[in-house]
Scaffold this motif. Structure first.
Motif, PDB file in Angstrom:
ATOM      1  N   ILE A   6       0.829  -1.192   0.000  1.00 40.67           N
ATOM      2  CA  ILE A   6       0.000   0.000   0.000  1.00 40.67           C
ATOM      3  C   ILE A   6       0.872   1.254   0.000  1.00 40.67           C
ATOM      4  CG2 ILE A   6      -1.742   1.302   1.280  1.00 40.67           C
ATOM      5  CD1 ILE A   6      -2.819  -1.244   0.048  1.00 40.67           C
ATOM      6  N   GLU A   7       0.548   2.181  -0.913  1.00 43.67           N
ATOM      7  CA  GLU A   7       1.204   3.484  -0.941  1.00 43.67           C
ATOM      8  C   GLU A   7       0.266   4.513  -0.318  1.00 43.67           C
ATOM      9  OE1 GLU A   7       2.768   6.924  -4.052  1.00 43.67           O
ATOM     10  OE2 GLU A   7       1.477   5.281  -4.750  1.00 43.67           O
ATOM     11  N   ILE A   8       0.761   5.246   0.661  1.00 44.16           N
ATOM     12  CA  ILE A   8      -0.016   6.309   1.292  1.00 44.16           C
ATOM     13  C   ILE A   8       0.624   7.634   0.915  1.00 44.16           C
ATOM     14  CG2 ILE A   8      -0.772   7.331   3.472  1.00 44.16           C
ATOM     15  CD1 ILE A   8      -0.717   4.528   4.681  1.00 44.16           C
ATOM     16  N   ARG A   9      -0.172   8.526   0.347  1.00 41.93           N
ATOM     17  CA  ARG A   9       0.399   9.807  -0.085  1.00 41.93           C
ATOM     18  C   ARG A   9      -0.613  10.931   0.060  1.00 41.93           C
ATOM     19  NH1 ARG A   9      -1.561  10.666  -5.302  1.00 41.93           N
ATOM     20  NH2 ARG A   9      -2.077   8.770  -6.509  1.00 41.93           N
ATOM     21  N   LEU A  10      -0.081  12.144   0.212  1.00 43.02           N
ATOM     22  CA  LEU A  10      -0.916  13.338   0.282  1.00 43.02           C
ATOM     23  C   LEU A  10      -1.568  13.594  -1.073  1.00 43.02           C
ATOM     24  CD1 LEU A  10       1.558  15.587   2.277  1.00 43.02           C
ATOM     25  CD2 LEU A  10      -0.541  14.565   3.164  1.00 43.02           C
ATOM     26  N   LEU A  11      -2.796  14.087  -1.046  1.00 50.76           N
ATOM     27  CA  LEU A  11      -3.545  14.346  -2.276  1.00 50.76           C
ATOM     28  C   LEU A  11      -3.641  15.844  -2.532  1.00 50.76           C
ATOM     29  CD1 LEU A  11      -6.433  11.749  -1.812  1.00 50.76           C
ATOM     30  CD2 LEU A  11      -4.162  11.419  -2.827  1.00 50.76           C
ATOM     31  N   GLU A  12      -3.742  16.194  -3.801  1.00 48.06           N
ATOM     32  CA  GLU A  12      -3.771  17.604  -4.177  1.00 48.06           C
ATOM     33  C   GLU A  12      -4.861  17.939  -5.187  1.00 48.06           C
ATOM     34  OE1 GLU A  12       0.085  18.552  -5.627  1.00 48.06           O
ATOM     35  OE2 GLU A  12       1.077  18.423  -3.673  1.00 48.06           O
ATOM     36  N   SER A  13      -5.088  17.084  -6.188  1.00 45.82           N
ATOM     37  CA  SER A  13      -5.970  17.458  -7.297  1.00 45.82           C
ATOM     38  C   SER A  13      -7.445  17.235  -6.951  1.00 45.82           C
ATOM     39  CB  SER A  13      -5.622  16.645  -8.549  1.00 45.82           C
ATOM     40  OG  SER A  13      -6.049  15.301  -8.404  1.00 45.82           O
ATOM     41  N   ALA A  14      -8.306  17.949  -7.659  1.00 46.03           N
ATOM     42  CA  ALA A  14      -9.748  17.793  -7.460  1.00 46.03           C
ATOM     43  C   ALA A  14     -10.203  16.380  -7.818  1.00 46.03           C
ATOM     44  CB  ALA A  14     -10.500  18.826  -8.302  1.00 46.03           C
ATOM     45  N   ASP A  15      -9.603  15.782  -8.837  1.00 48.88           N
ATOM     46  CA  ASP A  15      -9.979  14.413  -9.210  1.00 48.88           C
ATOM     47  C   ASP A  15      -9.662  13.427  -8.080  1.00 48.88           C
ATOM     48  OD1 ASP A  15     -10.908  15.215 -11.667  1.00 48.88           O
ATOM     49  OD2 ASP A  15      -9.099  14.636 -12.762  1.00 48.88           O
ATOM     50  N   GLU A  16      -8.528  13.627  -7.435  1.00 53.23           N
ATOM     51  CA  GLU A  16      -8.179  12.758  -6.310  1.00 53.23           C
ATOM     52  C   GLU A  16      -9.165  12.949  -5.160  1.00 53.23           C
ATOM     53  OE1 GLU A  16      -3.325  12.354  -6.601  1.00 53.23           O
ATOM     54  OE2 GLU A  16      -4.189  14.196  -5.755  1.00 53.23           O
ATOM     55  N   MET A  17      -9.550  14.186  -4.896  1.00 51.58           N
ATOM     56  CA  MET A  17     -10.502  14.458  -3.821  1.00 51.58           C
ATOM     57  C   MET A  17     -11.864  13.844  -4.131  1.00 51.58           C
ATOM     58  SD  MET A  17      -8.383  16.045  -1.960  1.00 51.58           S
ATOM     59  CE  MET A  17      -6.978  17.166  -1.979  1.00 51.58           C
ATOM     60  N   ALA A  18     -12.261  13.899  -5.388  1.00 48.48           N
ATOM     61  CA  ALA A  18     -13.535  13.288  -5.776  1.00 48.48           C
ATOM     62  C   ALA A  18     -13.501  11.782  -5.565  1.00 48.48           C
ATOM     63  CB  ALA A  18     -13.846  13.621  -7.240  1.00 48.48           C
ATOM     64  N   ALA A  19     -12.351  11.166  -5.835  1.00 54.46           N
ATOM     65  CA  ALA A  19     -12.215   9.723  -5.616  1.00 54.46           C
ATOM     66  C   ALA A  19     -12.341   9.377  -4.141  1.00 54.46           C
ATOM     67  CB  ALA A  19     -10.874   9.240  -6.167  1.00 54.46           C
ATOM     68  N   VAL A  20     -11.832  10.241  -3.278  1.00 58.94           N
ATOM     69  CA  VAL A  20     -11.981  10.031  -1.830  1.00 58.94           C
ATOM     70  C   VAL A  20     -13.453  10.054  -1.448  1.00 58.94           C
ATOM     71  CG1 VAL A  20     -11.576  11.052   0.449  1.00 58.94           C
ATOM     72  CG2 VAL A  20      -9.722  10.929  -1.212  1.00 58.94           C
ATOM     73  N   GLY A  21     -14.183  11.049  -1.933  1.00 55.57           N
ATOM     74  CA  GLY A  21     -15.609  11.138  -1.619  1.00 55.57           C
ATOM     75  C   GLY A  21     -16.385   9.916  -2.076  1.00 55.57           C
ATOM     76  N   THR A  22     -16.079   9.420  -3.264  1.00 58.32           N
ATOM     77  CA  THR A  22     -16.756   8.230  -3.785  1.00 58.32           C
ATOM     78  C   THR A  22     -16.433   7.007  -2.935  1.00 58.32           C
ATOM     79  OG1 THR A  22     -16.720   9.104  -6.039  1.00 58.32           O
ATOM     80  CG2 THR A  22     -17.001   6.730  -5.792  1.00 58.32           C
ATOM     81  N   MET A  23     -15.173   6.874  -2.537  1.00 51.83           N
ATOM     82  CA  MET A  23     -14.786   5.728  -1.713  1.00 51.83           C
ATOM     83  C   MET A  23     -15.473   5.762  -0.355  1.00 51.83           C
ATOM     84  SD  MET A  23     -11.349   4.605   0.110  1.00 51.83           S
ATOM     85  CE  MET A  23     -12.157   5.317   1.523  1.00 51.83           C
ATOM     86  N   PHE A  24     -15.566   6.949   0.246  1.00 57.73           N
ATOM     87  CA  PHE A  24     -16.259   7.073   1.526  1.00 57.73           C
ATOM     88  C   PHE A  24     -17.725   6.646   1.399  1.00 57.73           C
ATOM     89  CE2 PHE A  24     -13.335  10.582   3.428  1.00 57.73           C
ATOM     90  CZ  PHE A  24     -12.439   9.603   3.840  1.00 57.73           C
ATOM     91  N   GLN A  25     -18.373   6.994   0.299  1.00 62.03           N
ATOM     92  CA  GLN A  25     -19.762   6.572   0.093  1.00 62.03           C
ATOM     93  C   GLN A  25     -19.866   5.048   0.040  1.00 62.03           C
ATOM     94  OE1 GLN A  25     -20.570   9.791  -3.166  1.00 62.03           O
ATOM     95  NE2 GLN A  25     -22.556   9.011  -2.528  1.00 62.03           N
ATOM     96  N   GLN A  26     -18.875   4.402  -0.555  1.00 64.89           N
ATOM     97  CA  GLN A  26     -18.871   2.934  -0.603  1.00 64.89           C
ATOM     98  C   GLN A  26     -18.704   2.341   0.788  1.00 64.89           C
ATOM     99  OE1 GLN A  26     -15.609   2.423  -3.346  1.00 64.89           O
ATOM    100  NE2 GLN A  26     -16.961   2.161  -5.108  1.00 64.89           N
ATOM    101  N   VAL A  27     -17.833   2.937   1.587  1.00 64.70           N
ATOM    102  CA  VAL A  27     -17.567   2.412   2.926  1.00 64.70           C
ATOM    103  C   VAL A  27     -18.783   2.562   3.824  1.00 64.70           C
ATOM    104  CG1 VAL A  27     -16.179   2.703   5.018  1.00 64.70           C
ATOM    105  CG2 VAL A  27     -15.078   2.796   2.761  1.00 64.70           C
ATOM    106  N   TRP A  28     -19.423   3.721   3.796  1.00 63.97           N
ATOM    107  CA  TRP A  28     -20.527   3.997   4.711  1.00 63.97           C
ATOM    108  C   TRP A  28     -21.897   3.686   4.111  1.00 63.97           C
ATOM    109  CZ3 TRP A  28     -15.948   6.408   5.792  1.00 63.97           C
ATOM    110  CH2 TRP A  28     -15.576   6.449   7.138  1.00 63.97           C
ATOM    111  N   GLY A  29     -21.951   3.296   2.851  1.00 63.70           N
ATOM    112  CA  GLY A  29     -23.238   3.000   2.240  1.00 63.70           C
ATOM    113  C   GLY A  29     -24.143   4.205   2.198  1.00 63.70           C
ATOM    114  N   SER A  30     -23.559   5.370   1.967  1.00 65.75           N
ATOM    115  CA  SER A  30     -24.299   6.623   1.996  1.00 65.75           C
ATOM    116  C   SER A  30     -24.704   7.036   0.587  1.00 65.75           C
ATOM    117  CB  SER A  30     -23.444   7.718   2.636  1.00 65.75           C
ATOM    118  OG  SER A  30     -24.089   8.959   2.593  1.00 65.75           O
ATOM    119  N   VAL A  31     -25.936   7.525   0.448  1.00 65.11           N
ATOM    120  CA  VAL A  31     -26.407   8.013  -0.850  1.00 65.11           C
ATOM    121  C   VAL A  31     -25.784   9.372  -1.152  1.00 65.11           C
ATOM    122  CG1 VAL A  31     -28.426   8.721  -2.187  1.00 65.11           C
ATOM    123  CG2 VAL A  31     -28.564   6.737  -0.660  1.00 65.11           C
TER     124      VAL A  31
END
Length: 236
Positions: A6-31
């Motif tokens: 696993i690589e852990i790194r700081l994020l900067e771009s809007a696309d990376e931030m959007a991917a974080v939001g999508t992943m969180f929705q998968q984890v929490w089952g949130s609409v």
């Protein structure tokens, strides 16, 4: 999958931030998103903490936090950390916490704080027995109604955790003249919320009363047992 992959790194771009939001929705089952892309961009740009954990090009975990205060010192408050179910229990969570600790220490930040549901045994064990962090405060219905697949309609009681960035620092000791009590937790509160909401609510009220009052009276959490009980040193 091992932690070393696993690589852990700081994020900067809007696309990376959007991917974080999508992943969180998968984890929490949130609409609805747990966090908006523009907020993550602002946190990162203003000196906060936003990271992704990647298996090759795939994001499998993420965390973000902002600067705050604890015990009169600067702290990184880790607001949300999520890991996809398929990679939980593989060391990714520990690796993210160690990354947070190194990031904060490099900036002269003395503490990392975060909250967790006191009824979730695996998180209590990880925070108290694996990381040896302090339980600082009981927060009743802290976030109000959350309504996602994990929290359901339950009250959002939380424990505030404080973890020093100095690895040599010891857990806050129990004061003299105390006796130790144990406060039980349910085996699997997430499943219980789905199968028996009334029983889940009973557990919430019981732990809120027992643990909340113990901490309010000056008690100190000194451990968490394998069978799911808080060990609390309370005034004798």
């Amino acid at each position: 999958m091992g932690e070393s992959e696993i690589e852990i790194r700081l994020l900067e771009s809007a696309d990376e931030m959007a991917a974080v939001g999508t992943m969180f929705q998968q984890v929490w089952g949130s609409v609805t998103p747990l966090v908006e892309t523009e907020l993550l961009c602002a946190i990162a740009h203003s000196g906060g903490y936003v990271i992704g954990a990647f298996d090759a090009a795939n994001i499998v975990g993420a965390s973000f936090g902002f600067l705050g205060r604890h015990d009169g010192q600067e702290a990184l408050h880790s607001h949300v950390t999520g890991i996809l179910p398929g990679v939980q229990h593989t060391g990714v969570g520990r690796a993210i916490k160690e990354h947070q600790r190194a990031w904060a220490a490099e900036r002269g930040i003395g503490w990392i704080t975060w909250t967790f549901d006191p009824l979730v045994r695996r998180n209590a064990w990880f925070n108290i027995e694996v990381l040896h962090a302090d339980v600082a405060e009981y927060l009743e219905n802290f976030y109000g109604s959350m309504g996602d697949a994990i929290n359901g309609d339950d009250d959002s009681d939380r424990l505030l955790i404080a973890w020093p960035t100095d690895p040599s620092a010891e857990r806050r000791p129990a004061p003299a003249g105390t006796t130790t009590i144990e406060i039980a937790t349910p085996d699997d509160i997430v499943r219980l919320r789905r199968t028996d909401p009334a029983a889940a609510a009973d557990w919430r009220r019981r732990v809120r009363t027992e643990l909340g009052e113990a901490l309010e009276s000056g008690g100190v959490v000194t451990g968490f047992t394998r069978d799911g009980s808080y060990q609390v040193a309370v005034p004798a």
